[in-house]
Design a protein around this motif. Structure first.
Motif, short mmCIF file in Angstrom:
data_model
loop_
_atom_site.label_atom_id
_atom_site.label_comp_id
_atom_site.label_asym_id
_atom_site.label_seq_id
_atom_site.Cartn_x
_atom_site.Cartn_y
_atom_site.Cartn_z
N ASN A 390 0.82 -1.21 0.00
CA ASN A 390 0.00 0.00 0.00
C ASN A 390 0.86 1.27 0.00
O ASN A 390 0.54 2.24 -0.70
N GLU A 391 1.94 1.25 0.79
CA GLU A 391 2.82 2.43 0.87
C GLU A 391 3.46 2.72 -0.48
O GLU A 391 3.53 3.87 -0.92
N GLU A 394 0.94 4.03 -2.98
CA GLU A 394 0.60 5.43 -2.71
C GLU A 394 1.71 6.36 -3.20
O GLU A 394 1.45 7.42 -3.76
N SER A 397 1.55 6.58 -6.94
CA SER A 397 0.36 7.33 -7.37
C SER A 397 0.61 8.82 -7.42
O SER A 397 -0.11 9.56 -8.11
N TYR A 433 -5.47 5.02 -5.53
CA TYR A 433 -4.94 6.14 -4.73
C TYR A 433 -5.07 7.46 -5.49
O TYR A 433 -5.36 8.51 -4.90
N ARG A 437 -7.44 10.58 -4.20
CA ARG A 437 -6.89 11.92 -3.99
C ARG A 437 -7.67 12.95 -4.79
O ARG A 437 -7.94 14.06 -4.31
#
Length: 655
Positions: A390-391, A394, A397, A433, A437
């Motif tokens: 996930n990190e 992100e 992204s 992501y 945003r």
């Protein structure tokens, strides 16, 4: 705000050869001057300065502009900062337009703090070189670090005596305000008495981009459990730590030329690297990077390389903050130095050439380095692995600008291989992501009604994407008849106030604006429309300005366009003009009357030809006899206008 009267005084004194010559060695070649371009590395000079046109042009990298844009680009100043620089150079006293009492008070306070800091810089430097304690303690320390006298003077290093109030007494005796001395952090109050805050410490002045002193870093020279190693100036009206990088003033030109910024942690690292000849380096002073600091770097380059001590415990924590650099569009690389080495010690051990080679060989991509480091820590822990995916998604992204699409896809491919996960799955996660945003941003926009988001593609970007699909060049899509339209702008700027008809005392501008045609409406180029609109407004108000007003326009995009228009020569007019429209073209300052008639005829003729085509199309579709008759009458009228223009007749027509 600087008054228009002050701006006019500044513009009237500008000498582009003198200004550019302050930074570039120029040699006279005919009517122009030639030198090596300061904006890119070149061995053969291709940088031309034209005093007659008051513009510069590099035929190597394409850089062009006027005196103000040169100062802005070379020094990385804002428009107002460039004006103030020129005002100081030409000793023009700046008048300010009406400002609020609060803003005026803020400006006066800021000026006072700069004056105090400059006095302190001179005082500490004098103490370092001319005081016995300064020489024995401060100068000896710098010499032990390997700094030469030249380097010490370049960075304006100093020393504060290890006494209670030597500096405070000197500053107060000179009439400096005690309250302002406290604001700068130079003086503190102890036992109800003014006392020196930096006593017994070597001093590192912190400069802004124009070389003014914002504050100081003061390093203690004896080990102490109670006193911090460094004391920095407190934040005040001129010093905001999150917006400053130490050494920017000395590094800005090298960063610009080499297109790379090296980032280190400490003051001495910067000074040592500069002395060794590695000048494109700045320091964060041991703090995490902020968005303002990243934007400061981006003014000079998109390439950021961070040098970390080999045993730095804060590397992983710092990596989390570097996502901001990705959002700013920076290409971030990391270099880990060997254990127990810092940039200062390592450059002195290797020398500049080997140090640069080490950096090139050991650069690691930020995103991939972050991934590999986190993978080692995650091991076989499934929860940590999930968090890691996930990190990294992100982070990727945040590379969401259209021009960085390929770079984003490369990261997705490499990271999916390293993580052993499905590439399309990672694509979907990255897109999630991005979508999240954008939804948050749109919700904020709906609440606050701000300007359009940066994520909106420009017309140029859309055109580029379409061109890539169709094979049509972007230039051909965007330019159209722009060259011919810009010729009209050039005529107005250069000859608008020149006589067109001595008998009727008309100027060229009178002729153009009294023709029964709206040239702003005839133009297709938006930049030409804007220039004509602004010029016409000044003309109607009776406040017609010459080319300088537009050449030094506060809108730098407009100013740059004007410089390019004035630079163009024969290319301004279509090479097929005579063949297509049977209009002879004449060039040169002495032929401006014929140029004016030819150019206006061209634009009007282009409009008439378009109307002829539209009328013919309408006639083809017409079914009613009255409609056909109207089209025939219009055709005859348009053909007559076309013939008159082609023969050079009917041109001096005033409303």
């Amino acid at each position: 705000m600087i008054s228009q009267n002050s701006i006019q005084q500044i513009l009237s004194r500008i000498d582009i050869v003198e200004i550019v010559g302050s930074f570039v060695k120029l040699k006279k070649r005919g009517a122009n001057y030639l030198g090596l371009c300061p904006f890119h590395n070149e061995k053969s000079p291709s940088f031309t300065v034209s005093p007659g046109k008051e513009i510069y042009k590099c035929f190597g990298c394409g850089a062009s502009g006027n005196s103000i844009s040169f100062i802005m680009e070379h020094e990385k100043y804002s428009y107002v900062e460039a004006l103030r620089w020129l005002a100081q150079k030409y000793q023009v006293e700046i008048e300010e337009t009406e400002v609020s009492p609060e803003l005026k008070q803020h400006q006066q306070l800021a000026d006072s703090l700069f004056i105090i800091n400059n006095y302190a810089r001179e005082y500490f430097a004098d103490t370092l070189f001319n005081n016995e304690e300064g020489q024995n303690v401060g100068l000896s320390y710098f010499e032990e670090r390997g700094f030469t006298a030249e380097t010490i003077k370049k960075f304006q290093l100093g020393y504060c005596l290890n006494t209670f109030d030597a500096f405070a007494k000197s500053a107060i005796a000179k009439g400096y305000n005690l309250e302002y001395l406290q604001k700068t952090g130079l003086v503190t109050i102890r036992n109800d008495q003014p006392a020196d805050n930096y006593r017994g410490r070597v001093i590192f002045p912190i400069h802004n981009q124009s070389g003014k002193i914002l504050g100081f870093g003061a390093r203690i020279l004896v080990k102490s459990d109670r006193a911090p190693k460094y004391i920095n100036s407190p934040e005040n009206e001129i010093y905001v730590k999150s917006r400053v990088l130490y050494g920017t003033y000395f590094a800005r030109h090298a960063i610009d030329k080499l297109n790379e910024c090296l980032l280190v942690e400490g003051y001495t690292d910067v000074v040592s690297l500069h002395q060794a000849g590695v000048e494109n380096v700045v320091a964060s002073s041991g703090t995490s990077l902020t968005q303002d600091q990243l934007r400061l770097i981006k003014k000079y380059t998109n390439n950021l390389t961070i040098l970390y001590d080999g045993d730095s415990a804060g590397v992983k924590a710092a990596l989390r903050g570097l996502d901001m650099a990705i959002e700013e569009g920076l290409n971030v690389k990391l270099v880990l130095l060997p254990d127990k080495e810092d940039p200062d010690s390592y450059v002195q051990k290797l020398g500049a050439e080997a140090f640069r080679a080490f950096i090139q060989e050991h650069k690691q991509d930020f995103v991939l380095f972050k991934l590999q480091l986190t993978m080692q820590e995650a091991g076989n822990d499934s929860n940590k692995k999930s968090q890691l995916v996930n990190e990294i998604a992100e982070t990727i992204s945040k590379i969401d600008k259209a021009e960085d699409f390929t770079r984003q896809q490369d990261y997705i491919r490499q990271c999916s291989q390293l993580l052993h996960i499905d590439e399309q799955g990672l694509v979907a996660l990255v897109n999630k992501y991005i979508r999240d945003r954008l939804v948050k941003r749109e919700q904020a926009n709906a609440r606050n009604h701000p300007a359009p988001s940066d994520d909106t593609l420009s017309e140029e970007a859309i055109a580029a994407m379409e061109a890539a699909e169709t094979g049509v060049s972007v230039e051909s899509l965007l330019n159209g008849h722009e060259k011919q339209e810009k010729e009209l702008v050039k005529i107005l700027l250069r000859f608008g106030d020149k006589p067109f008809s001595e008998e009727e005392q008309n100027t060229v501008a009178d002729y153009i604006f009294h023709l029964p045609y709206d040239f702003e409406a005839l133009a297709e180029s938006e930049i030409v429309k804007r220039i004509l609109r602004e010029y016409k407004a000044l003309y109607d108000s009776g406040n017609l300005q010459d080319k300088k007003w537009f050449l030094y326009h506060e809108d730098q995009n407009l100013s740059k366009q004007i410089a390019n228009i004035l630079e163009d020569k024969e290319a301004d007019l279509s090479i097929n003009w005579k063949d297509r429209f049977e209009i002879d073209t004449v060039y040169g300052d002495n032929a401006y009357l014929k140029d004016t008639i030819s150019t206006t005829n061209y634009l009007i003729l282009r409009k008439i030809k378009k109307l002829i085509y539209e009328n013919q199309e309408e006639a083809k579709k017409a079914t009613e006899i009255e409609q056909i008759k109207r089209c025939l009458e219009m055709q005859m009228h348009l053909n007559l206008l076309e013939k008159e223009l082609t023969n050079g007749m009917g041109t001096v027509i005033f409303k």
